[in-house]
Design a protein around this motif. Structure first.
Motif, PDB file in Angstrom:
ATOM      1  N   UNK A 419       0.820  -1.212   0.000  1.00  0.00           N
ATOM      2  CA  UNK A 419       0.000   0.000   0.000  1.00  0.00           C
ATOM      3  C   UNK A 419       0.858   1.268   0.000  1.00  0.00           C
ATOM      4  N   UNK A 420       2.116   1.145   0.449  1.00  0.00           N
ATOM      5  CA  UNK A 420       3.017   2.305   0.389  1.00  0.00           C
ATOM      6  C   UNK A 420       3.589   2.488  -1.011  1.00  0.00           C
ATOM      7  N   UNK A 421       3.262   1.534  -1.906  1.00  0.00           N
ATOM      8  CA  UNK A 421       3.799   1.599  -3.255  1.00  0.00           C
ATOM      9  C   UNK A 421       5.143   0.915  -3.381  1.00  0.00           C
ATOM     10  N   UNK A 422       5.517   0.113  -2.357  1.00  0.00           N
ATOM     11  CA  UNK A 422       6.804  -0.583  -2.370  1.00  0.00           C
ATOM     12  C   UNK A 422       6.607  -2.029  -2.802  1.00  0.00           C
ATOM     13  N   UNK A 423       7.623  -2.592  -3.394  1.00  0.00           N
ATOM     14  CA  UNK A 423       7.623  -4.012  -3.722  1.00  0.00           C
ATOM     15  C   UNK A 423       7.987  -4.811  -2.484  1.00  0.00           C
ATOM     16  N   UNK A 473       9.357  -2.654  16.932  1.00  0.00           N
ATOM     17  CA  UNK A 473       8.995  -2.262  15.574  1.00  0.00           C
ATOM     18  C   UNK A 473       7.585  -1.691  15.516  1.00  0.00           C
ATOM     19  N   UNK A 474       6.633  -2.339  16.201  1.00  0.00           N
ATOM     20  CA  UNK A 474       5.270  -1.799  16.243  1.00  0.00           C
ATOM     21  C   UNK A 474       5.241  -0.434  16.927  1.00  0.00           C
ATOM     22  N   UNK A 475       6.062  -0.275  17.969  1.00  0.00           N
ATOM     23  CA  UNK A 475       6.128   1.030  18.637  1.00  0.00           C
ATOM     24  C   UNK A 475       6.583   2.124  17.659  1.00  0.00           C
ATOM     25  N   UNK A 476       7.618   1.801  16.880  1.00  0.00           N
ATOM     26  CA  UNK A 476       8.121   2.769  15.896  1.00  0.00           C
ATOM     27  C   UNK A 476       7.048   3.098  14.862  1.00  0.00           C
ATOM     28  N   UNK A 477       6.381   2.074  14.365  1.00  0.00           N
ATOM     29  CA  UNK A 477       5.350   2.309  13.351  1.00  0.00           C
ATOM     30  C   UNK A 477       4.177   3.083  13.940  1.00  0.00           C
ATOM     31  N   UNK A 478       3.878   2.849  15.219  1.00  0.00           N
ATOM     32  CA  UNK A 478       2.777   3.593  15.829  1.00  0.00           C
ATOM     33  C   UNK A 478       3.091   5.090  15.857  1.00  0.00           C
ATOM     34  N   UNK A 479       4.337   5.417  16.158  1.00  0.00           N
ATOM     35  CA  UNK A 479       4.709   6.833  16.206  1.00  0.00           C
ATOM     36  C   UNK A 479       4.677   7.486  14.826  1.00  0.00           C
ATOM     37  N   UNK A 480       4.725   6.659  13.786  1.00  0.00           N
ATOM     38  CA  UNK A 480       4.681   7.175  12.416  1.00  0.00           C
ATOM     39  C   UNK A 480       3.422   6.689  11.699  1.00  0.00           C
ATOM     40  N   UNK A 481       2.360   6.419  12.484  1.00  0.00           N
ATOM     41  CA  UNK A 481       1.120   5.892  11.909  1.00  0.00           C
ATOM     42  C   UNK A 481       0.534   6.835  10.866  1.00  0.00           C
ATOM     43  N   UNK A 482       0.590   8.145  11.118  1.00  0.00           N
ATOM     44  CA  UNK A 482       0.014   9.099  10.169  1.00  0.00           C
ATOM     45  C   UNK A 482       0.718   9.031   8.816  1.00  0.00           C
ATOM     46  N   UNK A 483       2.060   8.959   8.849  1.00  0.00           N
ATOM     47  CA  UNK A 483       2.809   8.875   7.592  1.00  0.00           C
ATOM     48  C   UNK A 483       2.502   7.567   6.852  1.00  0.00           C
ATOM     49  N   UNK A 484       2.238   6.496   7.611  1.00  0.00           N
ATOM     50  CA  UNK A 484       1.936   5.210   7.008  1.00  0.00           C
ATOM     51  C   UNK A 484       0.485   5.114   6.551  1.00  0.00           C
ATOM     52  N   UNK A 485      -0.337   6.065   6.982  1.00  0.00           N
ATOM     53  CA  UNK A 485      -1.749   6.046   6.600  1.00  0.00           C
ATOM     54  C   UNK A 485      -2.568   5.036   7.366  1.00  0.00           C
ATOM     55  N   UNK A 486      -2.115   4.673   8.588  1.00  0.00           N
ATOM     56  CA  UNK A 486      -2.774   3.649   9.400  1.00  0.00           C
ATOM     57  C   UNK A 486      -3.223   4.275  10.716  1.00  0.00           C
ATOM     58  N   UNK A 487      -4.387   3.876  11.204  1.00  0.00           N
ATOM     59  CA  UNK A 487      -4.863   4.365  12.496  1.00  0.00           C
ATOM     60  C   UNK A 487      -3.944   3.856  13.600  1.00  0.00           C
ATOM     61  N   UNK A 488      -3.577   4.703  14.564  1.00  0.00           N
ATOM     62  CA  UNK A 488      -2.683   4.260  15.653  1.00  0.00           C
ATOM     63  C   UNK A 488      -3.232   3.059  16.411  1.00  0.00           C
ATOM     64  N   UNK A 489      -4.568   2.940  16.459  1.00  0.00           N
ATOM     65  CA  UNK A 489      -5.171   1.831  17.199  1.00  0.00           C
ATOM     66  C   UNK A 489      -4.798   0.467  16.617  1.00  0.00           C
TER      67      UNK A 489
END
Length: 519
Positions: A419-423, A473-489
């Motif tokens: 979904x990020x456009x990455x392979x 890793x989930x903690x890091x992604x949670x802090x960048x949830x907006x950039x990833x387009x995912x709800x923090x929940x």
């Protein structure tokens, strides 16, 4: 009517739950299994659940308690693999059936229907359909057939000693459905056979054993037979399959372009034996022996006494299975899991038009997600192998639970990356899997083929470290949830899952460290 289904998460069990959910006669369903499914997903959500391992002696008490107040029991639990653990297969399949029957009788259950098989029949050398009176001595070279024949003896003895119980058992042929595609591939074809190509390429020639012929049934048709048996209080054995006979030419026309290459079974057998020993094929030569000797089935008794008849032809059932195998289809239980793990929840993923913000270094983000996918790939393979190795231990269900969770996380990470456009990772993923398999060759102080008590301890410690890394890793992604387009929940839930996995692995570690230095 309240019905308990033992082994409710497999191919037939899943179909039986669907069928019972449609029956007005059925008020409640209790599912029993070693490993619980996703109880929020259909058809598992409609049942209440209990865990039980019928291969263990102490399960009888659990079964009696579960069956108390139940009107009917459908017993479907059967272990096909691992082939190398013959004692385990016997404990689950034959001794487990004895425990289910004894517990049902003690609990006062009035109706029982048990899964037998065409594999219980003695071999034949002709194409004359046989009814239920044909001997059930099995095929000696097939562990599945031998155990089914032993189970039939138990059933006959129980029926004679407990005339107050309406006991029936079904002898179906091959059972197919679309959602069993990935499961059947794992059990018989293995990962080396490229079944995923079947939706794009049909082989010009299909090599098949000379003289092969078979009858199959769709899982939903088989499920109707189980429901009819318990609703009607049927007694004795019933053949269940489509009346259509599929020979080599018919099979080749469905699988390929219609041309077959007949191979002498005697020439195929050594190949199957070698491939099985090399762990290329999960099935052994006993399955070929049973297939070639199995009789054609006369389903007249089921039609007369159960009002049952197949609604899906054998040809259509095979086509449906092939479509499911090509897609890697499955359901939300461990036995029925899809080939690539559970499909990611679309509501947890970024929208289709999500674009990585310009404030984010896409190269770094791509590499970070890719590394976590590789870690999940190695962890998924390791925990799956650990569960298979410990199939005869009390920690099997715990390890399988963690394995299923990691498979789902792997599917989520893969979908998130796309979904990020990455392979997805290219050659790195296969290399990670090869590296994980090579790492497992360590003998831990024991000769090859003999399990060391220290292997479970050390591999559990490796997994605890991996889950701890994943948690961060989930903690890091949670802090960048907006950039990833995912709800923090979404990441909050994954963090909670990681903590639960650590708790479960902690229990496994306690079990292992208490036994690690035994002589």
């Amino acid at each position: 009517m309240r019905v308990a289904v033992v082994g409710a998460t497999g191919n037939v069990g899943t179909a039986v739950l669907r069928e019972l959910g449609r029956r007005e006669e059925v008020d409640a369903v209790l599912g029993l299994a070693r490993r619980l499914p996703d109880t929020d997903a259909d058809p598992y959500a409609a049942a209440s659940w209990r865990t039980v391992d019928i291969g263990r002696e102490e399960s009888t008490e659990t079964l009696v308690d579960a069956f108390t107040g139940v009107d009917a029991v459908v017993h479907l639990a059967w272990l096909i693999q691992p082939n190398s653990k013959r004692d385990l297969l016997r404990r689950v399949n034959v001794d487990g059936t004895a425990r289910v029957l004894a517990a049902a009788a003690e609990a006062g259950v009035e109706r029982i229907c048990v899964a037998s098989s065409i594999g219980a029949y003695s071999p034949v050398d002709d194409d004359e359909p046989r009814d239920e009176s044909w001997p059930v001595e099995g095929v000696r070279s097939s562990h599945y057939s031998v155990d089914k024949a032993a189970q039939e003896r138990l059933l006959s003895e129980f029926a004679a000693t407990h005339p107050e119980v309406a006991l029936s058992w079904l002898r179906p042929g091959l059972i197919f459905q679309e959602d069993a595609g990935a499961e059947i591939q794992r059990y018989f074809a293995g990962t080396w056979v490229p079944v995923q190509l079947l939706d794009r390429v049909r082989p010009p020639f299909v090599p098949l054993p000379a003289g092969v012929r078979t009858q199959v049934a769709h899982a939903d048709d088989v499920a109707r037979a189980y429901a009819e048996a318990i609703v009607r209080g049927a007694r004795g054995p019933f053949n269940i399959c489509s009346d259509e006979v599929l020979d080599a030419e018919a099979i080749a026309g469905i699988v390929g372009t219609g041309r077959t290459v007949p191979l002498p079974p005697a020439a195929i057998r050594p190949f199957l034996t070698a491939a099985h020993r090399a762990r290329v094929l999960p099935m052994d030569a006993g399955w070929l022996d049973m297939a070639m000797g199995a009789p054609l089935l006369d389903t007249g008794r089921a039609k007369r006494e159960l009002g049952w008849e197949a609604r899906v032809s054998g040809s259509d059932a095979l086509r449906i299975l092939l479509d499911g195998m090509a897609e890697g289809r499955g359901a939300s239980s461990t036995p029925m899991r899809p080939r690539t793990g559970a499909p990611a929840d679309p509501t947890a993923l970024p929208p289709e038009d999500h674009v990585v913000p310009e404030t984010v270094d896409a190269t770094l983000l791509r590499q970070y997600l890719s590394d976590h996918i590789l870690g999940a790939t190695g962890g998924m393979d390791r925990i799956t192998a650990m569960a298979e190795e410990c199939a005869d231990t009390p920690v099997f269900a715990d390890l399988s639970t963690v394995a299923e969770a990691i498979r789902q996380e792997h599917a989520f990470l893969t979908a998130l990356t796309e979904r990020q456009g990455f392979l997805a990772p290219g050659v790195s993923a296969p290399l990670a899997r090869v590296g994980e398999k090579l790492a497992r060759f360590k003998p831990y102080g024991r000769p090859p083929g003999k399990r060391s008590p220290s292997s479970l301890l050390l591999e559990t410690e490796f997994m605890l470290m991996a889950v701890t890394g994943k948690e961060h890793g989930w903690l890091t992604m949670r802090e960048h949830a907006a950039e990833l387009g995912v709800a923090p929940e979404v990441f909050d839930g994954l963090l909670e899952d990681a903590r639960e996995q650590k708790r479960i692995l902690g229990d496994v570690h306690a079990y292992a460290r208490a036994r690690v230095f035994r002589t």
